[in-house]
Scaffold this active site. Structure first.
Site, PDB file in Angstrom:
ATOM      1  N   ARG A  37       0.824  -1.215   0.000  1.00 43.31           N
ATOM      2  CA  ARG A  37       0.000   0.000   0.000  1.00 43.31           C
ATOM      3  C   ARG A  37       0.856   1.262   0.000  1.00 43.31           C
ATOM      4  O   ARG A  37       0.365   2.343  -0.301  1.00 43.31           O
ATOM      5  CB  ARG A  37      -0.888   0.013   1.249  1.00 43.31           C
ATOM      6  CG  ARG A  37      -1.835  -1.174   1.312  1.00 43.31           C
ATOM      7  CD  ARG A  37      -2.294  -1.419   2.715  1.00 43.31           C
ATOM      8  NE  ARG A  37      -3.211  -0.391   3.152  1.00 43.31           N
ATOM      9  CZ  ARG A  37      -4.498  -0.586   3.325  1.00 43.31           C
ATOM     10  NH1 ARG A  37      -5.029  -1.747   3.096  1.00 43.31           N
ATOM     11  NH2 ARG A  37      -5.276   0.384   3.732  1.00 43.31           N
ATOM     12  N   ASN A  48      -4.326   5.511  11.996  1.00 43.32           N
ATOM     13  CA  ASN A  48      -4.516   5.840  10.577  1.00 43.32           C
ATOM     14  C   ASN A  48      -5.502   6.994  10.524  1.00 43.32           C
ATOM     15  O   ASN A  48      -6.528   6.954  11.205  1.00 43.32           O
ATOM     16  CB  ASN A  48      -5.132   4.665   9.807  1.00 43.32           C
ATOM     17  CG  ASN A  48      -4.120   3.569   9.539  1.00 43.32           C
ATOM     18  OD1 ASN A  48      -2.964   3.690   9.929  1.00 43.32           O
ATOM     19  ND2 ASN A  48      -4.564   2.521   8.879  1.00 43.32           N
ATOM     20  N   GLY A  49      -5.221   7.987   9.692  1.00 38.67           N
ATOM     21  CA  GLY A  49      -6.143   9.114   9.554  1.00 38.67           C
ATOM     22  C   GLY A  49      -5.449  10.413   9.906  1.00 38.67           C
ATOM     23  O   GLY A  49      -4.219  10.481   9.955  1.00 38.67           O
ATOM     24  N   LYS A  85       0.262   8.063 -15.781  1.00 39.16           N
ATOM     25  CA  LYS A  85       1.111   6.883 -15.545  1.00 39.16           C
ATOM     26  C   LYS A  85       2.582   7.243 -15.714  1.00 39.16           C
ATOM     27  O   LYS A  85       3.423   6.885 -14.900  1.00 39.16           O
ATOM     28  CB  LYS A  85       0.694   5.800 -16.541  1.00 39.16           C
ATOM     29  CG  LYS A  85       0.875   4.412 -16.120  1.00 39.16           C
ATOM     30  CD  LYS A  85      -0.278   3.816 -15.337  1.00 39.16           C
ATOM     31  CE  LYS A  85      -0.773   4.674 -14.212  1.00 39.16           C
ATOM     32  NZ  LYS A  85      -1.924   4.221 -13.523  1.00 39.16           N
ATOM     33  N   GLU A 129       3.816   9.479 -12.856  1.00 39.22           N
ATOM     34  CA  GLU A 129       3.828   8.730 -11.588  1.00 39.22           C
ATOM     35  C   GLU A 129       5.102   7.909 -11.426  1.00 39.22           C
ATOM     36  O   GLU A 129       5.729   7.933 -10.380  1.00 39.22           O
ATOM     37  CB  GLU A 129       2.645   7.732 -11.540  1.00 39.22           C
ATOM     38  CG  GLU A 129       1.353   8.273 -11.013  1.00 39.22           C
ATOM     39  CD  GLU A 129       0.281   7.182 -10.922  1.00 39.22           C
ATOM     40  OE1 GLU A 129      -0.412   7.133  -9.912  1.00 39.22           O
ATOM     41  OE2 GLU A 129       0.134   6.376 -11.866  1.00 39.22           O
ATOM     42  N   HIS A 155      -4.905  26.723 -28.067  1.00 41.45           N
ATOM     43  CA  HIS A 155      -5.472  27.697 -27.120  1.00 41.45           C
ATOM     44  C   HIS A 155      -4.580  27.896 -25.905  1.00 41.45           C
ATOM     45  O   HIS A 155      -5.070  28.214 -24.823  1.00 41.45           O
ATOM     46  CB  HIS A 155      -6.882  27.260 -26.704  1.00 41.45           C
ATOM     47  CG  HIS A 155      -7.824  27.178 -27.855  1.00 41.45           C
ATOM     48  ND1 HIS A 155      -8.232  28.281 -28.563  1.00 41.45           N
ATOM     49  CD2 HIS A 155      -8.401  26.117 -28.469  1.00 41.45           C
ATOM     50  CE1 HIS A 155      -9.031  27.906 -29.553  1.00 41.45           C
ATOM     51  NE2 HIS A 155      -9.140  26.594 -29.516  1.00 41.45           N
ATOM     52  N   LYS A 197      -0.445   3.459  -2.419  1.00 41.64           N
ATOM     53  CA  LYS A 197      -1.385   2.623  -3.170  1.00 41.64           C
ATOM     54  C   LYS A 197      -2.819   2.876  -2.736  1.00 41.64           C
ATOM     55  O   LYS A 197      -3.732   2.885  -3.543  1.00 41.64           O
ATOM     56  CB  LYS A 197      -1.023   1.149  -2.933  1.00 41.64           C
ATOM     57  CG  LYS A 197      -1.863   0.167  -3.703  1.00 41.64           C
ATOM     58  CD  LYS A 197      -1.430   0.124  -5.140  1.00 41.64           C
ATOM     59  CE  LYS A 197      -2.372  -0.652  -6.024  1.00 41.64           C
ATOM     60  NZ  LYS A 197      -2.379  -0.092  -7.392  1.00 41.64           N
TER      61      LYS A 197
HETATM   62  C1  G6P Z   1      -3.874   6.628  -5.423  1.00 36.13           C
HETATM   63  C2  G6P Z   1      -3.127   5.656  -6.308  1.00 36.13           C
HETATM   64  C3  G6P Z   1      -3.707   5.704  -7.723  1.00 36.13           C
HETATM   65  C4  G6P Z   1      -5.198   5.432  -7.681  1.00 36.13           C
HETATM   66  C5  G6P Z   1      -5.930   6.383  -6.731  1.00 36.13           C
HETATM   67  C6  G6P Z   1      -7.356   5.934  -6.492  1.00 36.13           C
HETATM   68  O1  G6P Z   1      -3.606   7.918  -5.819  1.00 36.13           O
HETATM   69  O2  G6P Z   1      -1.759   5.970  -6.331  1.00 36.13           O
HETATM   70  O3  G6P Z   1      -3.073   4.717  -8.514  1.00 36.13           O
HETATM   71  O4  G6P Z   1      -5.728   5.561  -8.967  1.00 36.13           O
HETATM   72  O5  G6P Z   1      -5.286   6.391  -5.464  1.00 36.13           O
HETATM   73  O6  G6P Z   1      -7.318   4.708  -5.808  1.00 36.13           O
HETATM   74  P1  G6P Z   1      -8.503   3.685  -5.739  1.00 36.13           P
HETATM   75  O7  G6P Z   1      -8.009   2.592  -4.861  1.00 36.13           O
HETATM   76  O8  G6P Z   1      -9.685   4.401  -5.148  1.00 36.13           O
HETATM   77  O9  G6P Z   1      -8.784   3.237  -7.137  1.00 36.13           O
END
Ligand code: G6P
Length: 606
Positions: A27, A98-99, A483, A486, A502, A601
């Protein structure tokens, strides 16, 4: 993003915590820690870096006791450091969180005026010290007092120095489950991290407090009333997290795409027509809706944009696509005949989850397109269509995106069918082409990989890249640019080709590469003209085009040709190609492909 682990039982606590944390590593995180209570106090170990470093660091430490908590932290408040890593401890308590605690500054002032001082920069340190302040021997009293003072979102795992047989948990916001097993119990922010030990679990809801002991679990509401929780049973297996000979998870996951599409075909096509009955999404249900609103973040939202194009074309229903982070605060206009479709790989993204709750509170119908079973969003929506992609480990989403596109494609055909916009023979023909797709995705992987790798080498030589397209190609350009930036950190932007003049055209120089997507017949001439605007200004252009298209000779040089499918299906091939382009660009600059800097993640904070 951050992960919470907890164990109480007779096995070696440290080993179980480490094993759980390893399951959540994919994650994304930057530091890790664990604490065990026993032998007269709390013993904590924290490291910056990987869980393997925590494993090493803790190997020779004295960690007596049957009860412990662990954490992987993805920095939000305060940089990655051992001081900021969790668990946060005092002589009386240990806390993993977490949070985000929104009023931590105010709490710190209060605590400082009561003699506490702070070592790090995190909001969680205030929680630990607030618990310490209120703790006088009764954990429940302290927890209730603290719960009343915290603002924000929090899933907390807590140890008290003199309660050596229990983990306490408190939740408002992020996910928290309690894994149930004979003679031992678990706490986790992700059910999949404990599936190795048990499939039985409770889901902790907001404002609930749990006491987890090895032989029993008690859960209380905010008023202190003991609740009778419903036991859930996970009917899936934890996926194997293994590269299986691939150099990176990202490449492995790209190569799994043909199989993922096959899984979706097997699950969602019956008698040559899309069928979502198994997910509870019947024809009668779908017929009720006159408009669609798609909500998601990042790649999931970009999949939603492609879905909008298909649904508007095949079903002639109006579709809005909204970023979940905006949706939740913009008081969205939703009608009784609106279907909200929430897309999420993880099923845990904080903004998408909040959007799902908002929709539910308004009494509006919702369908989730989700990859991770047992995740929070699944519980908040009316129906879930699972994307069948298996665990996606690489932070940059690839196979989950193709899976989202696949479900959206079939859903758009289904909506077209139930609304009388698509005749049976047309839907059969589109479904048949879709059934052939896995083989063509395989063909692209087999035949184009070397060419794509070469193009990637060229990409990283440039300062910036523009991805241009029109129609569906523009929507794929958005995901292609995301992509690439990233994983390779190359500055990449996507533009609708017609918009170039534009504004963005002012950036065209010979230091900028344009990657043009040309797979849509209806707008081919238009984009070719746009590319002339680029070459006339010394801009370099590489094309990704559909076989059989007539492309001017000067543009065809160093371009990449994709197998010809009907225009509506070309996004799948373009997506796969752009994923490999991003992958090889990242490899070319020696980037950490599977764990790009600063990204997570699963984004469980807003
Ligand atoms: C993060 C990840 C992206 C993903 C986004 C939404 O930013 O790095 O790869 O598209 O979250 O995540 P989800 O789990 O809701 O698709």
């Amino acid at each position: 993003m951050c992960g919470i682990a907890g164990y109480v039982g007779s096995r070696v606590v440290r080993d179980i915590l480490i094993a759980q944390l390893k399951k959540m590593e994919y994650r994304g995180y930057d530091s890790a820690g664990l604490a065990v209570v026993g032998g007269g106090g709390i013993h904590a170990v924290k490291v910056v870096g990987h869980v393997s470093a925590l494993e090493q660091e803790s190997i020779n430490q004295w960690l007596p006791g049957n009860c412990g908590i662990g954490h992987t932290r993805w920095a939000t408040n305060g940089r990655p450091s051992t001081k900021n890593a969790h668990p946060h401890t005092t002589s009386k308590v240990a806390v993993v969180h977490n949070g985000i605690i929104e009023n931590s500054d105010e709490l710190k002032v209060f605590l400082e005026s009561n003699g506490y001082s702070f070592e790090g920069e995190t909001d969680t340190e205030a929680v630990a010290k607030l618990l310490d302040f209120y703790y006088d021997g009764d954990p429940m009293i302290a927890l209730n007092k603290v719960a009343k003072r915290l603002k924000g979102s929090f899933a907390l795992g807590i140890l008290f120095f003199d309660a050596t047989d229990a983990i306490y948990a408190l939740k408002k916001g992020g996910p928290l489950i309690i894994g149930l097993c004979a003679g031992e119990n678990f706490l986790s922010s992700d059910i999949n991290a404990v599936l190795e030990y048990t499939t039985r679990y409770y889901v902790l809801e907001d404002d609930e407090i749990a006491i987890i002991k090895k032989d029993h679990v008690e859960v209380f509401d905010a008023q202190g009333v003991q609740l009778s929780k419903t036991e859930n049973v996970a009917d899936w297996k934890a996926d194997l997290i293994d590269k299986q000979g691939f150099s990176h998870f990202m490449r492995k996951e790209i190569f799994e795409q043909p199989q993922v599409v096959t899984n979706i075909i097997l699950e969602n096509i019956r008698d040559g027509i899309p069928d979502f009955e198994a997910a509870g999404v019947s024809d009668e249900y779908l017929k009720r809706f006159k408009r669609i609103c798609i909500v998601g973040c990042g790649t999931a939202r970009y999949a939603g944009l492609v879905g909008k194009n298909w649904i508007e074309h095949f079903a002639r229903l109006p579709v809005d696509v909204v970023m979940a982070s905006e949706f939740r605060y913009q008081n969205p206009v939703l009608f009784a005949d609106t279907l909200v479709v929430l897309i999420s790989q993880s099923g845990e993204t904080a903004d998408t989850l909040a959007a799902a709750r908002l929709v539910k509170d308004r009494g509006i119908s919702s369908v989730g397109i989700v990859n991770v079973k047992g995740s929070n969003i699944c519980r908040e929506v009316e129906h879930v269509i699972f994307t069948q992609a298996g665990v996606e480990v690489a932070v940059a989403s690839t196979k989950a995106y193709i899976a989202q596109l696949s479900v959206l494609f079939l859903l758009s055909l289904k909506l077209g069918f139930v609304n009388g916009q698509l005749a049976q023979d047309r839907i059969h023909s589109l479904c048949n082409q879709f059934i052939d797709l896995p083989e063509i995705l395989r063909q692209v992987l087999r035949e184009k990989e070397a060419e794509i790798q070469k193009l990637a080498q060229a990409c990283v030589e440039y300062e910036s890249i523009f991805f241009l397209g029109r129609g569906l190609d523009y929507l794929l350009a958005l995901e292609g640019a995301l992509k690439l930036k990233e994983v390779s950190y190359v500055n990449a932007q996507a533009y609708a080709a017609g918009e170039l003049k534009h504004g963005p055209i002012s950036l065209i120089t010979d230091r900028l590469l344009v990657i043009a997507l040309v797979t849509q017949e209806a707008v081919k001439e238009k984009i070719i003209n746009n590319l002339r605007e680029v070459t006339a200004r010394c801009g370099k252009v590489r094309l990704l085009f559909k076989a059989g298209m007539q492309i001017p000779a000067d543009l065809i040089e160093q371009s990449l040709q994709l197998p010809a499918l009907e225009d509506f299906l070309m996004p799948f091939l373009v997506a796969e190609t752009l994923q490999l382009l991003a992958y090889y660009s990242a490899c070319a600059v020696n980037a950490n492909v599977d764990k790009p800097r600063n990204l997570a993640k699963s984004v469980t904070v807003e």
